[in-house]
Design a protein around this motif. Sequence first.
Motif, PDB file in Angstrom:
ATOM      1  N   UNK A   1      -8.140   1.748   9.576  1.00  0.00           N
ATOM      2  CA  UNK A   1      -8.036   1.737   8.188  1.00  0.00           C
ATOM      3  C   UNK A   1      -9.492   0.785   7.467  1.00  0.00           C
ATOM      4  N   UNK A   2     -10.733   1.702   8.094  1.00  0.00           N
ATOM      5  CA  UNK A   2     -11.610   1.274   6.941  1.00  0.00           C
ATOM      6  C   UNK A   2     -11.903   2.369   6.234  1.00  0.00           C
ATOM      7  N   UNK A   3     -11.773   3.739   7.443  1.00  0.00           N
ATOM      8  CA  UNK A   3     -11.854   5.195   6.915  1.00  0.00           C
ATOM      9  C   UNK A   3     -10.964   5.866   5.944  1.00  0.00           C
ATOM     10  N   UNK A   4      -9.774   5.283   6.565  1.00  0.00           N
ATOM     11  CA  UNK A   4      -8.532   5.678   5.663  1.00  0.00           C
ATOM     12  C   UNK A   4      -7.345   4.865   4.918  1.00  0.00           C
ATOM     13  N   UNK A   5      -6.662   4.985   3.633  1.00  0.00           N
ATOM     14  CA  UNK A   5      -5.969   4.641   3.160  1.00  0.00           C
ATOM     15  C   UNK A   5      -4.695   4.704   3.769  1.00  0.00           C
ATOM     16  N   UNK A   6      -3.626   3.835   4.054  1.00  0.00           N
ATOM     17  CA  UNK A   6      -2.142   3.759   4.634  1.00  0.00           C
ATOM     18  C   UNK A   6      -1.219   3.584   3.780  1.00  0.00           C
ATOM     19  N   UNK A   7      -0.826   4.839   3.599  1.00  0.00           N
ATOM     20  CA  UNK A   7       0.046   4.880   2.486  1.00  0.00           C
ATOM     21  C   UNK A   7       1.467   5.123   3.331  1.00  0.00           C
ATOM     22  N   UNK A   8       2.635   3.484   3.026  1.00  0.00           N
ATOM     23  CA  UNK A   8       3.420   3.529   3.885  1.00  0.00           C
ATOM     24  C   UNK A   8       4.916   4.660   3.518  1.00  0.00           C
ATOM     25  N   UNK A   9       5.363   5.567   3.960  1.00  0.00           N
ATOM     26  CA  UNK A   9       6.583   6.327   3.580  1.00  0.00           C
ATOM     27  C   UNK A   9       7.771   5.350   4.220  1.00  0.00           C
ATOM     28  N   UNK A  10       8.777   5.439   3.649  1.00  0.00           N
ATOM     29  CA  UNK A  10       9.790   5.135   3.646  1.00  0.00           C
ATOM     30  C   UNK A  10      11.478   6.234   3.982  1.00  0.00           C
ATOM     31  N   UNK A  11      10.682   6.820   4.141  1.00  0.00           N
ATOM     32  CA  UNK A  11      11.473   8.273   4.157  1.00  0.00           C
ATOM     33  C   UNK A  11      12.407   7.977   5.634  1.00  0.00           C
ATOM     34  N   UNK A  12      13.357   7.933   6.070  1.00  0.00           N
ATOM     35  CA  UNK A  12      13.882   8.188   6.776  1.00  0.00           C
ATOM     36  C   UNK A  12      14.761   6.206   6.848  1.00  0.00           C
TER      37      UNK A  12
END
Length: 79
Positions: free
Chosen positions: A63-74
Amino acid sequence: MNDRLIIAGRSFRSRLLMGTGKFASSQLLAKAMEASGAEIVTVALRRVELDNPEDTILSVVDPKQYLLLPNTSGARDAR
């Protein structure tokens, strides 16, 4: 001219969003993320265990390198 993507005050060099699904292994996912140059990674809420520090996806996506974007698919409901 500034070519950076800015979301909520955070600046990104890449406009590529990468999903974490469909990879044969967590090692392959890690290599693909690094090679892509993506800085934003989507994570399906149904596939990740937030309370498990050893979750394979969360152990690979720093998470220090990438922004986590939640996906609610499904997802069928809020639970």
